[in-house]
Design a protein around this motif. Structure first.
Motif, PDB file in Angstrom:
ATOM      1  N   SER A  92     -26.628   3.173  -3.143  1.00 29.23           N
ATOM      2  CA  SER A  92     -27.583   3.768  -3.491  1.00 29.23           C
ATOM      3  C   SER A  92     -29.087   2.777  -3.482  1.00 29.23           C
ATOM      4  CB  SER A  92     -27.885   4.709  -5.574  1.00 29.23           C
ATOM      5  OG  SER A  92     -27.908   3.795  -6.251  1.00 29.23           O
ATOM      6  N   ASN A  93     -28.550   1.374  -4.311  1.00 29.23           N
ATOM      7  CA  ASN A  93     -29.859   0.763  -4.000  1.00 29.23           C
ATOM      8  C   ASN A  93     -30.255   0.327  -2.587  1.00 29.23           C
ATOM      9  OD1 ASN A  93     -30.553   0.893  -6.236  1.00 29.23           O
ATOM     10  ND2 ASN A  93     -29.119  -1.028  -6.929  1.00 29.23           N
ATOM     11  N   LEU A  94     -29.071   0.815  -1.140  1.00 25.21           N
ATOM     12  CA  LEU A  94     -29.075  -0.453   0.576  1.00 25.21           C
ATOM     13  C   LEU A  94     -30.205   0.134   0.883  1.00 25.21           C
ATOM     14  CD1 LEU A  94     -24.701  -0.120   0.895  1.00 25.21           C
ATOM     15  CD2 LEU A  94     -26.371  -1.954   0.704  1.00 25.21           C
ATOM     16  N   LEU A  95     -30.227   1.864   1.217  1.00 29.05           N
ATOM     17  CA  LEU A  95     -31.524   2.401   2.015  1.00 29.05           C
ATOM     18  C   LEU A  95     -32.462   1.144   1.409  1.00 29.05           C
ATOM     19  CD1 LEU A  95     -30.810   5.891   2.518  1.00 29.05           C
ATOM     20  CD2 LEU A  95     -29.698   4.238   4.075  1.00 29.05           C
ATOM     21  N   LEU A  96     -33.137   0.788   0.253  1.00 28.31           N
ATOM     22  CA  LEU A  96     -34.498   0.743  -0.586  1.00 28.31           C
ATOM     23  C   LEU A  96     -34.546  -0.235  -0.299  1.00 28.31           C
ATOM     24  CD1 LEU A  96     -36.802   1.339  -2.038  1.00 28.31           C
ATOM     25  CD2 LEU A  96     -35.580   0.729  -4.753  1.00 28.31           C
ATOM     26  N   SER A  97     -33.461  -1.456  -0.430  1.00 22.72           N
ATOM     27  CA  SER A  97     -33.268  -2.666   0.078  1.00 22.72           C
ATOM     28  C   SER A  97     -33.523  -3.088   1.544  1.00 22.72           C
ATOM     29  CB  SER A  97     -31.794  -3.746  -0.800  1.00 22.72           C
ATOM     30  OG  SER A  97     -32.309  -3.410  -1.763  1.00 22.72           O
ATOM     31  N   LEU A  98     -33.156  -2.107   2.219  1.00 20.65           N
ATOM     32  CA  LEU A  98     -33.196  -2.329   3.666  1.00 20.65           C
ATOM     33  C   LEU A  98     -34.633  -1.791   4.226  1.00 20.65           C
ATOM     34  CD1 LEU A  98     -32.060  -3.102   6.603  1.00 20.65           C
ATOM     35  CD2 LEU A  98     -31.996  -0.949   6.522  1.00 20.65           C
ATOM     36  N   GLU A  99     -35.194  -1.264   3.728  1.00 20.97           N
ATOM     37  CA  GLU A  99     -36.612  -0.804   3.975  1.00 20.97           C
ATOM     38  C   GLU A  99     -38.069  -1.899   3.001  1.00 20.97           C
ATOM     39  OE1 GLU A  99     -39.800   2.601   3.312  1.00 20.97           O
ATOM     40  OE2 GLU A  99     -37.850   2.778   1.969  1.00 20.97           O
ATOM     41  N   THR A 100     -37.374  -2.285   2.789  1.00 19.11           N
ATOM     42  CA  THR A 100     -37.992  -3.362   1.575  1.00 19.11           C
ATOM     43  C   THR A 100     -37.751  -4.684   2.023  1.00 19.11           C
ATOM     44  OG1 THR A 100     -36.601  -3.169  -0.932  1.00 19.11           O
ATOM     45  CG2 THR A 100     -38.602  -1.880  -0.543  1.00 19.11           C
ATOM     46  N   ARG A 101     -37.211  -5.182   3.061  1.00 19.56           N
ATOM     47  CA  ARG A 101     -36.337  -6.206   4.055  1.00 19.56           C
ATOM     48  C   ARG A 101     -35.905  -7.111   2.857  1.00 19.56           C
ATOM     49  NH1 ARG A 101     -37.936  -5.752   8.402  1.00 19.56           N
ATOM     50  NH2 ARG A 101     -39.919  -4.531   9.617  1.00 19.56           N
ATOM     51  N   LYS A 102     -35.306  -6.554   1.648  1.00 20.59           N
ATOM     52  CA  LYS A 102     -34.071  -7.759   0.779  1.00 20.59           C
ATOM     53  C   LYS A 102     -33.348  -7.874   1.303  1.00 20.59           C
ATOM     54  CE  LYS A 102     -36.156  -6.021  -3.538  1.00 20.59           C
ATOM     55  NZ  LYS A 102     -36.440  -5.062  -4.727  1.00 20.59           N
ATOM     56  N   ILE A 103     -32.840  -7.444   2.304  1.00 22.90           N
ATOM     57  CA  ILE A 103     -31.449  -7.308   2.979  1.00 22.90           C
ATOM     58  C   ILE A 103     -32.153  -6.886   4.945  1.00 22.90           C
ATOM     59  CG2 ILE A 103     -29.925  -6.717   1.868  1.00 22.90           C
ATOM     60  CD1 ILE A 103     -29.474  -3.851   2.587  1.00 22.90           C
ATOM     61  N   ASP A 104     -31.013  -7.325   5.774  1.00 22.16           N
ATOM     62  CA  ASP A 104     -31.673  -6.736   6.892  1.00 22.16           C
ATOM     63  C   ASP A 104     -30.395  -5.903   7.657  1.00 22.16           C
ATOM     64  OD1 ASP A 104     -33.404  -9.124   6.781  1.00 22.16           O
ATOM     65  OD2 ASP A 104     -32.008 -11.135   6.643  1.00 22.16           O
ATOM     66  N   LEU A 105     -29.559  -6.143   7.757  1.00 25.91           N
ATOM     67  CA  LEU A 105     -28.301  -4.914   8.024  1.00 25.91           C
ATOM     68  C   LEU A 105     -27.697  -4.679   7.078  1.00 25.91           C
ATOM     69  CD1 LEU A 105     -26.752  -4.472  10.857  1.00 25.91           C
ATOM     70  CD2 LEU A 105     -25.198  -6.243  10.519  1.00 25.91           C
ATOM     71  N   ILE A 106     -27.398  -2.971   6.860  1.00 25.98           N
ATOM     72  CA  ILE A 106     -26.527  -2.936   5.861  1.00 25.98           C
ATOM     73  C   ILE A 106     -24.980  -2.096   6.327  1.00 25.98           C
ATOM     74  CG2 ILE A 106     -25.977  -0.642   4.463  1.00 25.98           C
ATOM     75  CD1 ILE A 106     -28.639   0.334   4.487  1.00 25.98           C
ATOM     76  N   ALA A 107     -24.161  -3.174   5.905  1.00 28.23           N
ATOM     77  CA  ALA A 107     -22.539  -2.358   6.645  1.00 28.23           C
ATOM     78  C   ALA A 107     -21.298  -1.504   5.495  1.00 28.23           C
ATOM     79  CB  ALA A 107     -21.786  -3.998   7.150  1.00 28.23           C
ATOM     80  N   HIS A 108     -21.450   0.016   5.400  1.00 25.46           N
ATOM     81  CA  HIS A 108     -21.904   0.618   4.516  1.00 25.46           C
ATOM     82  C   HIS A 108     -20.912   1.938   5.170  1.00 25.46           C
ATOM     83  CE1 HIS A 108     -20.063   1.973   0.372  1.00 25.46           C
ATOM     84  NE2 HIS A 108     -20.878   0.812   0.349  1.00 25.46           N
ATOM     85  N   GLN A 109     -20.047   2.038   7.040  1.00 21.29           N
ATOM     86  CA  GLN A 109     -19.911   3.207   6.812  1.00 21.29           C
ATOM     87  C   GLN A 109     -20.988   3.885   7.080  1.00 21.29           C
ATOM     88  OE1 GLN A 109     -16.354   4.360   8.033  1.00 21.29           O
ATOM     89  NE2 GLN A 109     -16.800   1.833   8.480  1.00 21.29           N
ATOM     90  N   MET A 110     -21.691   3.822   7.932  1.00 17.99           N
ATOM     91  CA  MET A 110     -23.378   4.159   7.555  1.00 17.99           C
ATOM     92  C   MET A 110     -23.580   5.692   8.731  1.00 17.99           C
ATOM     93  SD  MET A 110     -24.479   3.130   5.590  1.00 17.99           S
ATOM     94  CE  MET A 110     -25.832   4.123   4.993  1.00 17.99           C
ATOM     95  N   GLU A 111     -22.799   6.828   8.131  1.00 17.23           N
ATOM     96  CA  GLU A 111     -23.589   7.839   9.260  1.00 17.23           C
ATOM     97  C   GLU A 111     -24.714   7.894   9.592  1.00 17.23           C
ATOM     98  OE1 GLU A 111     -20.215  10.899   7.300  1.00 17.23           O
ATOM     99  OE2 GLU A 111     -20.820   9.810   5.923  1.00 17.23           O
ATOM    100  N   VAL A 112     -24.600   8.743  10.985  1.00 12.27           N
ATOM    101  CA  VAL A 112     -26.427   8.941  11.070  1.00 12.27           C
ATOM    102  C   VAL A 112     -26.909  10.556   9.927  1.00 12.27           C
ATOM    103  CG1 VAL A 112     -27.758   9.308  13.294  1.00 12.27           C
ATOM    104  CG2 VAL A 112     -26.168   7.874  14.219  1.00 12.27           C
ATOM    105  N   ASN A 113     -28.409  10.454  10.006  1.00 10.05           N
ATOM    106  CA  ASN A 113     -28.726  11.919   9.764  1.00 10.05           C
ATOM    107  C   ASN A 113     -29.930  11.465   9.523  1.00 10.05           C
ATOM    108  OD1 ASN A 113     -30.544  10.835   6.561  1.00 10.05           O
ATOM    109  ND2 ASN A 113     -28.369  10.829   5.565  1.00 10.05           N
ATOM    110  N   ARG A 114     -31.073  12.879  10.051  1.00  7.63           N
ATOM    111  CA  ARG A 114     -31.838  12.871  10.047  1.00  7.63           C
ATOM    112  C   ARG A 114     -33.385  11.820   9.403  1.00  7.63           C
ATOM    113  NH1 ARG A 114     -36.667  15.410   8.288  1.00  7.63           N
ATOM    114  NH2 ARG A 114     -35.058  16.552   7.526  1.00  7.63           N
ATOM    115  N   GLU A 115     -33.292  11.693   8.162  1.00 10.44           N
ATOM    116  CA  GLU A 115     -33.690  10.615   7.320  1.00 10.44           C
ATOM    117  C   GLU A 115     -33.160   9.339   7.823  1.00 10.44           C
ATOM    118  OE1 GLU A 115     -34.119  13.074   2.771  1.00 10.44           O
ATOM    119  OE2 GLU A 115     -31.809  12.767   3.436  1.00 10.44           O
ATOM    120  N   ARG A 116     -32.538   9.220   7.890  1.00 10.13           N
ATOM    121  CA  ARG A 116     -32.117   7.567   8.005  1.00 10.13           C
ATOM    122  C   ARG A 116     -32.689   7.249   9.677  1.00 10.13           C
ATOM    123  NH1 ARG A 116     -25.858   7.574   6.338  1.00 10.13           N
ATOM    124  NH2 ARG A 116     -26.353   7.881   4.488  1.00 10.13           N
TER     125      ARG A 116
END
Length: 274
Positions: A92-116
Motif C-alpha cells: 500500500s506504500n509503493l505508489l506513494l513512495s514512487l510519487e514522492t521519489r523515495k523509490i525509482d521503480l516498482i517491481a510487484h506484478q503491477m497491472e495497468v489501470n487508469r489511475e496508475r
C-alpha cells in the motif's frame, strides 16, 4: 665542448621532463576515466514487498527473493550503467513512495489501470500474465464463482488491481460484497482458514504456494476475473530507464531466462510473448 655538453644536458633534461609529464598526464586521464565510469553508474531504488508468495518474499534464511526480485537482478546484469537496489515496504506504500521519489521503480506484478497510467509510466514490454480468481477455503462449497460472493466478506489489498476490480464489480452488479482491506497476506490467509472472511481475489500461483506451505488448503473457483499483463512502474520522466529495461527484458525473453524464472517460482510459464 663545454657548450656542446651543456646543450646536450639541457635537451636530455627537457626530454625527461616531458616524458614524466606525459606519464603523469596519462595516469591522470586513466584515473579520470575510471572515476567518470564509476560516477556514471546510476543507482535505481526498486520498491518491492516481502509478503507476496514466490513474487517478492523472504525465504527461510530471511533473504529477499522471488520471481520479480530475481528478474530485476537479471535485468541489472544486462544494464551496466545502472545499479538496482531493493527497498522493501508494504504494498500500500509503493505508489506513494514512487510519487514522492523515495523509490525509482516498482517491481510487484503491477497491472495497468487508469489511475496508475495518469500518474506514472509503465515500461512497454510485459514480463508476466497475472490471472486473478476468486479463492476460498478448500472446504467451502458454497462459493463457485464471483456471483456467489453476494453479501460475503472478501479481502483484497488496498490500491491493488484486485481491489479496483472488486470495487467496480460490486458497484455495477449491486452484490453487496463487504470488502475487507487486508494488512498482510499472512493475516488474510489466517482469516480465510478460520472463516472470518469468505474469499480473497488472488492468483493460482499464490494459492499453490500456500497449499504447499500451510495446513489450511485453498482453492480457486470460477473463471479468471482478469488476465492482465504486468509491468514495472516508473515516474513519467524516466523514459531512458524505461527503454533500457524493455531492451533487457526482450533479451532475457529471447534467452529463455524469464520463462525459466516463471516456471521456477510460479510453477508454470506465465510469460508473455513479444
Amino acid at each position: 665542448m663545454r657548450k656542446l655538453a651543456f646543450y646536450i644536458t639541457c635537451v636530455l633534461t627537457l626530454f625527461l621532463t616531458a616524458c614524466s609529464s606525459t606519464e603523469k598526464s596519462q595516469v591522470g586521464i586513466s584515473d579520470n576515466v575510471k572515476a567518470q565510469s564509476k560516477d556514471d553508474v546510476q543507482t535505481i531504488l526498486v520498491g518491492t514487498g516481502t509478503q507476496f508468495p514466490n513474487i517478492c518474499f523472504l525465504d527461510e534464511k530471511g533473504n529477499l527473493t522471488g520471481y520479480d526480485v530475481e528478474l530485476v537482478r537479471a535485468i541489472d546484469e544486462k544494464l551496466p550503467e545502472y545499479n538496482f537496489e531493493f527497498k522493501t515496504m508494504e504494498f500500500s506504500n509503493l505508489l506513494l513512495s514512487l510519487e514522492t521519489r523515495k523509490i525509482d521503480l516498482i517491481a510487484h506484478q503491477m497491472e495497468v489501470n487508469r489511475e496508475r497510467e495518469e500518474k506514472f509510466l509503465f515500461n512497454k514490454e510485459p514480463y508476466n500474465v497475472f490471472p486473478l480468481q476468486v479463492t476460498v477455503n478448500a472446504k467451502n462449497n458454497d462459493v463457485q464463482s464471483i456471483t456467489d460472493l453476494k453479501d460475503k466478506n472478501v479481502s483484497v489489498s488496498p490500491t491493488s488491481n484486485s481491489a479496483v476490480f472488486i470495487e467496480q464489480y460490486n458497484k455495477e452488479h449491486n452484490l453487496g460484497i463487504n470488502i475487507v482491506y487486508s494488512s498482510g497476506s499472512v493475516d488474510v490467509n489466517n482469516q480465510l482458514a478460520t472463516g472470518r472472511i469468505d474469499a480473497i481475489i488472488t492468483t493460482p500461483f499464490a494459492v499453490r504456494y500456500y497449499n504447499e506451505s500451510n495446513e489450511a488448503q485453498q482453492k480457486v473457483v470460477g473463471e479468471a476475473l482478469l488476465n492482465s499483463k504486468v509491468y514495472f512502474l516508473l515516474n513519467k520522466d524516466e523514459v531512458t530507464l524505461q527503454e533500457r529495461i524493455d531492451e533487457a527484458i526482450r533479451e532475457l525473453k529471447t534467452e529463455g531466462v524469464i520463462s525459466e524464472l516463471s516456471k521456477k517460482w510460479l510453477g508454470d510459464d506465465y510469460t508473455v510473448d513479444f
